[in-house]
Scaffold this motif. Structure first.
Motif, PDB file in Angstrom:
ATOM      1  N   TRP A  28      -5.920  -6.131   7.957  1.00 54.63           N
ATOM      2  CA  TRP A  28      -4.493  -6.063   7.598  1.00 54.63           C
ATOM      3  C   TRP A  28      -3.792  -7.247   8.257  1.00 54.63           C
ATOM      4  O   TRP A  28      -3.937  -7.441   9.480  1.00 54.63           O
TER       5      TRP A  28
ATOM      6  N   LYS B   6       1.478   7.332   5.184  1.00 56.29           N
ATOM      7  CA  LYS B   6       0.776   7.493   3.903  1.00 56.29           C
ATOM      8  C   LYS B   6       0.403   8.935   3.634  1.00 56.29           C
ATOM      9  O   LYS B   6       0.623   9.450   2.542  1.00 56.29           O
TER      10      LYS B   6
ATOM     11  N   ARG C 158      -6.275  -8.599  -2.427  1.00 54.73           N
ATOM     12  CA  ARG C 158      -6.302  -7.151  -2.190  1.00 54.73           C
ATOM     13  C   ARG C 158      -5.516  -6.433  -3.273  1.00 54.73           C
ATOM     14  O   ARG C 158      -4.413  -6.845  -3.615  1.00 54.73           O
TER      15      ARG C 158
ATOM     16  N   GLY D 186       0.799  -1.226   0.000  1.00 52.79           N
ATOM     17  CA  GLY D 186       0.000   0.000   0.000  1.00 52.79           C
ATOM     18  C   GLY D 186       0.828   1.271   0.000  1.00 52.79           C
ATOM     19  O   GLY D 186       1.055   1.877   1.046  1.00 52.79           O
TER      20      GLY D 186
HETATM   21  C1  LMR Z   1       0.008  -2.281   3.401  1.00 58.37           C
HETATM   22  O1  LMR Z   1      -0.980  -2.725   3.987  1.00 58.37           O
HETATM   23  O2  LMR Z   1       0.304  -2.598   2.263  1.00 58.37           O
HETATM   24  C2  LMR Z   1       0.896  -1.297   4.110  1.00 58.37           C
HETATM   25  O3  LMR Z   1       0.334  -0.935   5.327  1.00 58.37           O
HETATM   26  C3  LMR Z   1       2.296  -1.756   4.199  1.00 58.37           C
HETATM   27  C4  LMR Z   1       2.515  -2.780   5.262  1.00 58.37           C
HETATM   28  O4  LMR Z   1       3.340  -2.529   6.138  1.00 58.37           O
HETATM   29  O5  LMR Z   1       1.878  -3.829   5.236  1.00 58.37           O
END
Ligand code: LMR
Length: 395
Positions: free
Chosen positions: A125, A241, A363, A34
């Motif tokens: 996540w 971000k 995702r 991300g």
């Molecule tokens: C993501 O979800 O891609 C970002 O937050 C990077 C990570 O550290 O996973």
């Protein structure tokens, strides 16, 4: 000593960075980790950050230690951004990124209430459960989202949280839900806040994408509704971000307690936990954020660039949604991500045959592509059979 160690699989998200770099094809699309990219495919250093770096280069006189709390002026400059100008009962400290804040917050919970259970909506996540479990917290998963129909399972969420015991922790995504892009609406936030308050649960809100969903205030509004309803909460915040500071690792952990006599104990325990983890957080990125937020000129430049980034993400979403009726849902979701209903085989074919990289969960990071790549993506999805024959529309 090391004989008992077994190999760990590479992190499913971070492994994609190298795999994509090693792919020699010129036509490839990175929808993995991300990060925001501009129309040239770059993750830019924001112009306000560059200016702040120049200011720091000239003005910084020392790099002597600050202390486990990090840059407290950075922390206080962030507070109105998250909580509004008149918030009280908030205390916080700087952490290495949002992950550091999540880790420290979980450790604080474990210290305050050993054995606390943490309710987590799935999918989430992947590092959430990993961080919670690393600290020994018991994760209680519940279904948050149905990928096939692209809907938030709000009734299931309320049902699950109704089972939670007083003092249990509820981990919530403040905005731009990762991995689904499907946030609670205002009514759902109110209902969630009410249930949390009524059942004496403890909200732990992960706010990692403020300003990249709708606007700074709107992206914080769900979190603010929860804080207005409860007596205590934790908020893990990331500047990675929205300030584009990814590798500089800039974050903060905030604790809210309506009873301000608890602030000193909260503060000293957070500082102690930081001291035994990383001792002191890295300074540079937080100093940049402070420099930007303290200057009306840089703050305006930062905010204008953030608004443009947010608009670009929305444009990519709308463009791709307009190319295929079965992707219409993308236009109604927010932030960087969407979770496509794809099989592992489809995800692997997308990578091998089309050079399209995404997380193993399906995702996709829409902020990583250009609107002009929409046709390529949709054609590849059609090629792997991602769309139903019935032409059913998910909206
Ligand atoms: C993501 O979800 O891609 C970002 O937050 C990077 C990570 O550290 O996973």
């Amino acid at each position: 000593m090391f004989d008992s160690l077994v190999d760990q699989p590479p992190d499913s998200l971070l492994g994609l960075i190298k795999a994509y770099q090693d792919d020699k094809r010129t036509k490839k699309l990175d929808l993995g980790v991300g990060v925001y990219r501009d129309d040239a495919g770059l993750t830019p250093v924001m112009s306000a950050v560059k200016s702040a770096e120049r200011i720091l280069l000239e003005s910084q006189r020392t790099k002597a230690y600050l202390g486990p709390e990090g840059d407290i002026l950075f922390v206080s400059a962030l507070q109105p951004l998250l909580f509004g100008a008149r918030a009280t009962g908030i205390t916080g400290l700087q952490t290495p990124g949002g992950s550091g804040a999540l880790r420290l917050g979980t450790e604080l919970v474990a210290l305050a209430q050993p054995g606390a259970q943490v309710w987590v909506g799935v999918p989430t996540w992947p590092n959430h459960a990993a961080i919670l479990e690393a600290v020994g917290a018991k994760v209680r998963p519940y279904r948050y989202f149905d990928t096939a129909t692209q809907t938030v399972l709000f009734d299931e969420m309320m049902g699950a949280l109704s089972q939670a015991a007083r003092g249990d922790v509820v981990l919530l995504h403040g905005c731009c839900h990762n991995p689904t892009g499907a946030d609670l609406d205002a009514d759902q936030w109110s209902e969630t806040a009410g249930l949390i308050a009524e059942r004496g649960l403890f909200p732990f809100i992960d706010l990692a994408y403020q300003g990249l969903g709708r606007s700074l205030d709107e992206d914080a509004s769900g979190m603010r509704l929860v804080l207005a309803a409860v007596d205590e909460a934790l908020v893990a915040y990331s500047c990675d971000k929205n300030f584009g500071l990814y590798r500089d690792r800039v974050g903060a952990l905030f604790a809210f307690s309506r009873d301000t006599t608890k602030s000193a104990a909260i503060d000293s325990n957070m500082a102690r936990l930081a001291r035994v983890s990383w001792s002191m957080p890295p300074d540079h990125g937080a100093a940049l954020v402070r420099t930007i937020l303290e200057s009306s000129v840089l703050r305006l430049a930062w905010h204008e660039e953030l608004v443009r980034m947010c608009a670009r993400i929305t444009d990519v979403r709308r463009t791709v949604a307009g190319l295929e009726p079965q992707l219409k849902f993308l236009a109604n979701q927010r932030g960087l991500f969407a979770n496509l209903a794809l099989t592992p085989r489809q995800i692997s074919t997308l990578r091998l045959d089309h050079g399209i990289y995404m997380a193993p969960s399906g995702r996709v990071n829409l902020a990583g592509m250009r609107a002009a790549d929409g046709d390529t993506l949709v054609a590849a999805l059609a090629h792997v059979g991602a769309f139903k024959e019935s032409n059913a529309e998910l909206s």
